[in-house]
Structure formats: structure tokens, C-alpha cells
Scaffold this active site. Sequence first.
Site, PDB file in Angstrom:
ATOM      1  CB  SER A  21      -0.892  -0.020   1.060  1.00  0.00           C
ATOM      2  OG  SER A  21      -1.986   0.642   0.983  1.00  0.00           O
TER       3      SER A  21
ATOM      4  CG  ASP B 134      -6.316  -2.312  -4.226  1.00  0.00           C
ATOM      5  OD1 ASP B 134      -6.148  -1.304  -4.010  1.00  0.00           O
ATOM      6  OD2 ASP B 134      -5.619  -3.319  -3.553  1.00  0.00           O
TER       7      ASP B 134
ATOM      8  CG  HIS C 239      -6.249  -2.072  -0.121  1.00  0.00           C
ATOM      9  ND1 HIS C 239      -4.879  -1.855  -1.078  1.00  0.00           N
ATOM     10  CD2 HIS C 239      -5.682  -1.317   0.935  1.00  0.00           C
ATOM     11  CE1 HIS C 239      -4.180  -1.129  -0.861  1.00  0.00           C
ATOM     12  NE2 HIS C 239      -4.209  -1.075   0.597  1.00  0.00           N
TER      13      HIS C 239
END
Length: 300
Positions: A143, A240, A270
Site C-alpha cells: 500500500s 482494489d 485491498h
Amino acid sequence: MRFRSPPFTRGVVALMQAVQARAEAPALPDGVDVEERRIPGPPGAPDVTVFMYRPPNLPAGAAAILNIHGGGYVTGSAAAYHPQSAAYARELGVLVVGVEYRLAPGTPFPGPLEDCYSALTWMVRDAEVLGIDPARIALVGDSAGGGLAAALAQLAHDRGDVTPAFQLLYYPMLDDRTTLNADHAGRGEFIWRPASNVLGWTSYLGRSPRLDGAPEYAAPARRADLSGLPPAWIGVGTLDLFHEEDRDYARRLQAAGVPCEYVEVPGAYHAFERFAPDSAVSRDFTNSALNALRHGLGLT
């Protein structure tokens, strides 16, 4: 299982950072020693805390990983990643360093990136003492940590002080322009949502994202010339929010002559492998990443 979390707000982030500062770190898996150190930070900035994870019988000249935690640039900690960092050390037989970079909005760009650069250059500078091969260091991040890892690869390339061997990017947060999209085609409904993305990028940049540009290295996807960067692995799910920016970055790396393995997981959201680690798709995703690290660090 899918988790539809509420979007981040400044109040939520402040609360999360306060709780995080008082939280106990997760327990470490057996068989890995961890050491906390303070290393010199960027010029004019505080020292940086790092954690070192060393498996038993680590040979001299071992490969190493710099692990950069996620959290949208506004939350998360290296200490909270003890299990992941220790698992890399144990399963791959490498030294792992987790970096406790400063968080936005208290420290916007370039502070967090420069903290990571300080950790990387320290690993190279003290490689003999640490018992690692400075030519076999992989940058790993998920991320926002993946965004920092990608930016760090670019920064290291341009400064020329160190050459990372590999970059492993889990659903990296690469492009502030994603916040400007009105229609996300159903992506970003779970875990990291569009409103959270706006808050994360605004906090990191110190201003609202805009189309006409961002500071160099702040948003790695904006870099025009990707040639000469380390080989990469990029993995992301199709649900995502970062799916499009990650797929595009992987394609541009490949077009620039950078070896890049791109793994796309249909229907995945995600950080899906963290919430459902025992599912077959999560195991396949994690094994793909580990195999890429083995290859990128010359462990096969």
C-alpha cells in the site's frame, strides 16, 4: 470475506495514531531474533528507529530486505509488522530491517521517504557489520509502503549511492491523480476507499492533489522515465482502488526494459491476503511474492 470499512477522516487518523503509539507490538514467531536500533536520520531530522530481524545461523554476506509498512502514509508502524518481517527472515534466511518512518500529516513529504532512504543507506554503509551483501537488498512494501518502496527505488537510482537488487510492491499507492477520478468503476469499496485515498494523499503532499503535478518522488507513477530501475514484482486485486495505477505502472516498467512480474487477482480487494490469509487465492498470492523475492535476491 470482504470488509467495507468507513473512510478515514482527520479525527479517525489522529485517534489511530494515538492508539498505535500506546499499543503493544504483536508477538514474534519463534526462531527469529529482533533488535531495535536508532540510526542517523536525514540531515536536520530526528534519528530513525529500525527493527532488525535475524534468523538463526545467518551466513555472512546474506541477502537483506528493507520492509516498509503500509497505512496510507498516515498510520501503521514497523512494530505492527513484526510477524510479517520475522516471517520473511525465517522463510527466506535473510536479514530484514523494518523502518519506523514518520507519518503524515505531522511529517509530510519528503520526510517519510527520506527516513526510508536513511535506513537503506545505513544498511549499505554498515553492511559488513550487519553481515549482509549490499548488492542484494530488496525493497518491500505494501500500500503506502509500496509507494514509498517504489519512490525509494527511483530516489536511489538518481542519487547513485546504492542500487537495490529488487522491489516487491504489494498493491502500491503510486498515483495521487487517482483521487481526481469521479468514477472508480466499483473499485475501492472495501478497506481503502476513495475518501480515505484523498485524505492520505492530501496529508502526505501537504495540499490537495491536483492534475498539474506533484513534487518529484512523491507520486512514483508520475515519473516519465522508468528505465534503469530495479526488477520488480507488483501484485494487486481487480477490486482494489489502486488496480489501474498499479497495472499501468507495471506495464510502463516492462516497456522501459525493467523486468516486472505483474500479478492480478480477480475479485480481490485491498490487502485481501491479510484478512483471509488461509484462502487458496491468498496463499497463491503470497507464494508468488516469496518466489519473486527468492529469485530477485539470488536465493534460488
